[in-house]
Write a protein that holds these residues in place. Structure first.
Motif, short mmCIF file in Angstrom:
data_model
loop_
_atom_site.label_atom_id
_atom_site.label_comp_id
_atom_site.label_asym_id
_atom_site.label_seq_id
_atom_site.Cartn_x
_atom_site.Cartn_y
_atom_site.Cartn_z
N GLY A 37 0.82 -1.21 0.00
CA GLY A 37 0.00 0.00 0.00
C GLY A 37 0.86 1.25 0.00
N PHE A 38 1.92 1.23 0.81
CA PHE A 38 2.87 2.34 0.84
C PHE A 38 3.43 2.61 -0.55
N ALA A 39 3.91 1.55 -1.21
CA ALA A 39 4.53 1.69 -2.53
C ALA A 39 3.52 2.19 -3.57
N ALA A 40 2.31 1.67 -3.53
CA ALA A 40 1.29 2.08 -4.49
C ALA A 40 0.93 3.55 -4.33
N PHE A 41 0.70 3.98 -3.08
CA PHE A 41 0.36 5.39 -2.85
C PHE A 41 1.53 6.31 -3.16
N TYR A 42 2.75 5.83 -2.90
CA TYR A 42 3.95 6.63 -3.19
C TYR A 42 4.06 6.90 -4.69
N VAL A 43 3.91 5.86 -5.48
CA VAL A 43 3.99 5.99 -6.94
C VAL A 43 2.84 6.85 -7.46
N LEU A 44 1.62 6.60 -6.99
CA LEU A 44 0.47 7.38 -7.43
C LEU A 44 0.64 8.85 -7.08
N SER A 45 1.16 9.12 -5.90
CA SER A 45 1.39 10.50 -5.48
C SER A 45 2.37 11.21 -6.41
N ALA A 46 3.46 10.54 -6.75
CA ALA A 46 4.46 11.14 -7.64
C ALA A 46 3.91 11.34 -9.05
N ILE A 47 3.14 10.39 -9.54
CA ILE A 47 2.55 10.52 -10.87
C ILE A 47 1.57 11.70 -10.91
N LEU A 48 0.75 11.81 -9.89
CA LEU A 48 -0.21 12.92 -9.85
C LEU A 48 0.49 14.27 -9.72
N LEU A 49 1.57 14.31 -8.94
CA LEU A 49 2.35 15.55 -8.84
C LEU A 49 2.91 15.92 -10.20
N ALA A 50 3.46 14.96 -10.91
CA ALA A 50 4.01 15.22 -12.24
C ALA A 50 2.92 15.74 -13.18
N LYS A 51 1.73 15.17 -13.10
CA LYS A 51 0.61 15.62 -13.93
C LYS A 51 0.22 17.06 -13.57
N ALA A 52 0.16 17.37 -12.29
CA ALA A 52 -0.24 18.71 -11.86
C ALA A 52 0.78 19.76 -12.29
N THR A 53 2.06 19.40 -12.32
CA THR A 53 3.09 20.38 -12.67
C THR A 53 3.17 20.64 -14.17
N GLN A 54 2.35 19.97 -14.95
CA GLN A 54 2.30 20.28 -16.38
C GLN A 54 1.73 21.67 -16.61
N THR A 55 0.88 22.14 -15.70
CA THR A 55 0.32 23.49 -15.85
C THR A 55 0.59 24.38 -14.65
N LEU A 56 0.83 23.81 -13.48
CA LEU A 56 1.11 24.63 -12.30
C LEU A 56 2.62 24.83 -12.18
#
Length: 107
Positions: A37-56
């Protein structure tokens, strides 16, 4: 929309710290479950951050992301793991929240 993605990324960071806290006191199959669960949320968090920084702006998104994670981790620690809620801890938590709001306001 990217602010919502960023907030969700921060909440995923809180989730991975929760999983890490749960994995700390167990062994065997349960340890593997919480660690996964830790690994899954860690990866998902990083992917979502990368997506958000495309415009922010990165200089705003990253501190907000880590701030949400830090505030959430402290609150999880206090309310779930029974860590102490001292004056100074709450004081600095409040200043962190004010800083996150300030960054969001000027962006």
């Amino acid at each position: 929309m990217n602010w919502i993605i960023l907030i969700f990324a921060g909440l995923c960071e809180v989730a991975f710290t929760y999983c890490l806290g749960r994995a700390k006191g167990v062994t065997g199959y349960e340890w593997w479950t919480w660690t996964s669960g830790f690994a899954a949320f860690y990866v998902l968090s990083a992917i979502l951050l990368a997506k958000a920084t495309q415009t922010l702006p990165l200089g705003t998104a990253y501190p907000v992301w880590t701030g949400i994670g830090a505030v959430g981790a402290v609150l999880v620690g206090i309310f779930i793991f029974r860590e102490p809620a001292t004056f100074w801890r709450l004081f600095f938590l409040t200043t962190l929240i004010a800083s996150i709001i300030g960054l969001k306001t000027i962006s």
